[in-house]
Design a protein around this motif. Sequence first.
Motif, mmCIF file in Angstrom:
data_model
loop_
_atom_site.group_PDB
_atom_site.id
_atom_site.type_symbol
_atom_site.label_atom_id
_atom_site.label_comp_id
_atom_site.label_asym_id
_atom_site.label_seq_id
_atom_site.Cartn_x
_atom_site.Cartn_y
_atom_site.Cartn_z
ATOM 1 N N SER A 69 0.826 -1.211 0.000
ATOM 2 C CA SER A 69 0.000 0.000 0.000
ATOM 3 C C SER A 69 0.860 1.261 0.000
ATOM 4 C CB SER A 69 -0.937 -0.010 1.214
ATOM 5 O OG SER A 69 -0.212 -0.278 2.391
ATOM 6 N N LYS A 70 1.970 1.252 0.709
ATOM 7 C CA LYS A 70 2.805 2.459 0.776
ATOM 8 C C LYS A 70 3.445 2.748 -0.582
ATOM 9 C CE LYS A 70 5.218 0.951 4.416
ATOM 10 N NZ LYS A 70 4.455 -0.121 5.050
ATOM 11 N N ASP A 99 0.318 1.250 7.109
ATOM 12 C CA ASP A 99 0.365 2.199 5.999
ATOM 13 C C ASP A 99 1.171 3.456 6.274
ATOM 14 O OD1 ASP A 99 -1.149 0.446 4.599
ATOM 15 O OD2 ASP A 99 -3.004 1.573 4.674
ATOM 16 N N HIS A 100 1.886 3.502 7.395
ATOM 17 C CA HIS A 100 2.693 4.696 7.638
ATOM 18 C C HIS A 100 4.166 4.354 7.709
ATOM 19 C CE1 HIS A 100 -0.084 7.906 7.663
ATOM 20 N NE2 HIS A 100 -0.810 7.440 8.655
ATOM 21 N N THR A 108 4.246 9.773 4.283
ATOM 22 C CA THR A 108 2.960 9.061 4.222
ATOM 23 C C THR A 108 1.827 9.877 4.848
ATOM 24 O OG1 THR A 108 3.558 7.888 6.256
ATOM 25 C CG2 THR A 108 3.949 6.730 4.187
ATOM 26 N N LEU A 151 -3.233 6.552 2.586
ATOM 27 C CA LEU A 151 -2.441 5.874 3.613
ATOM 28 C C LEU A 151 -2.878 6.262 5.024
ATOM 29 C CD1 LEU A 151 1.098 6.062 1.977
ATOM 30 C CD2 LEU A 151 -0.485 4.132 2.027
#
Length: 887
Positions: A45-46, A593-594, A601, A607
């Motif tokens: 996702s990142k 997600d960070h 992000t 995110l």
Amino acid sequence: MRNEVQTTCPYCGVGCGIIASLDESGNVTVKGDPDHPANFGRLCSKGAALADTLGSDGRLLSPEIEGTPHNWDNALDYVADQFRSIIDEHGPQAVGFYVSGQLLTEDYYVANKLMKGFIGSANIDTNSRLCMSSAVAGYKRAFGSDTVPCAYEDLERAKLVILAGSNTAWCHPVLYQRLAKAKKENPDLMVVVIDPRRTPTCELADLHLPLAPGTDHTLFNGLLVHLYDTEESNPLFIENHTEGLHAALAMARETAASVSRVAESCGLLRDTVNRFYKLFARTERVVTVFSQGINQWSYGTDKISSIINCHLLTGRIGRPGMGPFSFTGQPNAMGGREVGGLANQLAAHMNINDAADRDRVKRFWRAKNMVQAEGLKAVDMFRGIAEGKIKALWIMATNPAVSLPDNRMVREALAKCEFVVVSDCMRKTDTTAFAHVLLPAQTWGEREGTVTNSERRLSRQRAFIPAPGQARADWWIICEIAKRLGFAEAFSYQEPVDIFNEHAALSGFENEGQRDFDISALANLSDHEYQNFQPRQWPVTVEQPGGTPRMFSTGRFFTDSGRARFIAVAASAPANLPDEHYPLRLNSGRVRDHWHTLTRTGRSARLSAHIFEPFVELYTADAKDNGISEGELLRVHSRWGEAIVRARLSDDQPAGSVFMPMHWNDQFASQAGVNALVNPVTDPVSGQPEFKHTPVQIENYEANWYGFILSRRRLEMSQLDYWACSKGTNLWRYEIAGKGTPEDWAGCARRLLCQAAEKVEWIEYLDKSQSRYRAARIEDGRLESCIFIGPETGLPDREWLSKLFLDQRLDDNERNSLLTGRPVNAEQDGGRIVCACFSVGAKTLEKSIREQNLETVEAVGEALRAGTNCGSCIPEIKGIIFSVSKT
Ligand code: SF4
């Protein structure tokens, strides 16, 4: 600028290849590079959201001296003058560089060369100290060199993969995906997860060992004894290629002589330990992955030695599908190791404590002031600043005011330091607040250079967009300072390729196979060859021009004897243990997600949707015993500081332990930095801090009111007791709370949401008896911001309200819904986002899984698309399927 370039992801040590495309309007899209051997086209996702994080918003655009913009010449002259006068007056030990695994190898190389060869100090350390220095120390103790023996393909060729202290699903997601695929194709592949927490990684596990925090070395010491006693060792390998077994065995027996003893010490069932030991014993192809959960302890190096010992005993190293494998946190932590970016290293994997190595590097560099001894490691460097020993500090591409333990000491040190330079791409971070000089650096997409991932694979990062303002490459900034300090001859590089070639040449200089790091076959790259460089794993020599996937295949190691060393691992415990005042164990780490301190992000709505607020996760029964409910605000405090964060209750957390994420800081929350709490204890061998264990106490924060704000523009929140902000689509979201209740909510809301003298339409609702207030600010029919306040945490869901910011005009129903706090249509409320790629929320998932009887991740993907792109949310989707099936 080309329209499409191959580059690599700037986040984790997986080092995924990316294809970035720039269209005629300047829009960037990214996708996984199908030809890159780290990811073969996959992204997490990142990586998939990288395009969202570009743009000049918040960037540092020109050099600044004491907050005033200056041109480059003035700023560079000023920095060089200050450094020179401090060195002249106090000597080279009075200055320091604190650098980063975000730097490219070329940047890292010249920073290290300047400090160790020309300034004459080793006071250069890197934030990689915080994530993998114990792995470096563990490898060096065993192999005589900092050598990662394995390749990613070993995960697919193994029959047993052990993930120790690694939430791979969230922290190295593409490797998790590779492993998941391998397991699907080969159901015989067994996965064991060793982690006190039940993390999303456990979704893949055949066996999870939820051991007591900090007892991994006892578990592996016990495995060593068990393997030896059950004659599962490899006598030929031990005889020909190792030394020190009997001392290691004798030490292991002191604490881990039997399965029962291990089970008791580790808080595990005897059967579970037995099963794990038998699995290891009967499986030849074993890879043991270890990461921060092993490294970040005051005895992290010992934990790693206990793992390596088991691989040496069984000879499971240097062959396909086996070996002890460190996953690094940062994109170029490995590149930093190659150039000697740590205070106790020399360039090209040479030894700073070896006079012959120092002389070799000195001759190669024609160094004017060659360093003579190790410098201060990260935590000690900041202590040195606090004590006034270091008077000038240059921080590059990192945010130590957030990321180092005992933040209060770090911030006090920075405030006291005579001269602080920060080169960064962002203008406002917790660290830039302490800078006397700011130097604008280029960032991902703008700069050219190389990085090395966790499997020793060198890849290019390439530029595809112009740098904004006056931002320049880090290597250029460092070389300009070096020239002004009188070292022009040694720092007159024209392009990054010149630096890379020198770095490669040094790796082969008087090497003769004595040092593991050798990329001498790359020492004469032309511009064209550098531009078109294709990923390969070091060593890259004349004999192995395509690189080397696996190390130690001949059984020769880089110790003086050529043998790998068993290390005797003694009993150890965390430096600070829980007591009646601080009864809980705080563990810290990443969320899915960070990345690091949110500077990149935190700019992405996608995110930020998964976890939008800092939290502390507690074991449900512990929380209940202490009268704590889900969603309450809590004050977490330790002997070093405190934080105010939201409570999350989970049975995945071990009893007596709590977890907080490492990302939040003063730019995104009022007081949520976990490192304000973390003890500054370090491993005596590696210098790595004990981020995984600090005793803490938890209390209710007892706010009198709770609320949230959604706003199209970023707001000033400093007057509130509690706030945490996150990016949404077309908006910023603030969770807020306070102790004192304002008499005049309407006036208070206007001060928070409006700039002075704005003429706007307000719709609002106040129920004084119930302490509820709701208001929305509307301009030209469009919702600009809204605020919801209540006496408890149960406020309207933010997801459907956020959708109103996608409209250009509110209709009457939507206006009403703002006042009632309920969606016009209940279907609009999809709940907390689980799949960031397709914005699918938890409520939507639960509802569809229940109503459509979706039993597999594939079925969910077909129905909702969730989990079908980057796959990072698959473990959570599996969890939701499981919980729905139980209801
Ligand atoms: S796994 Fe994700 S964060 Fe790590 S390099 Fe690949 S895309 Fe980037």
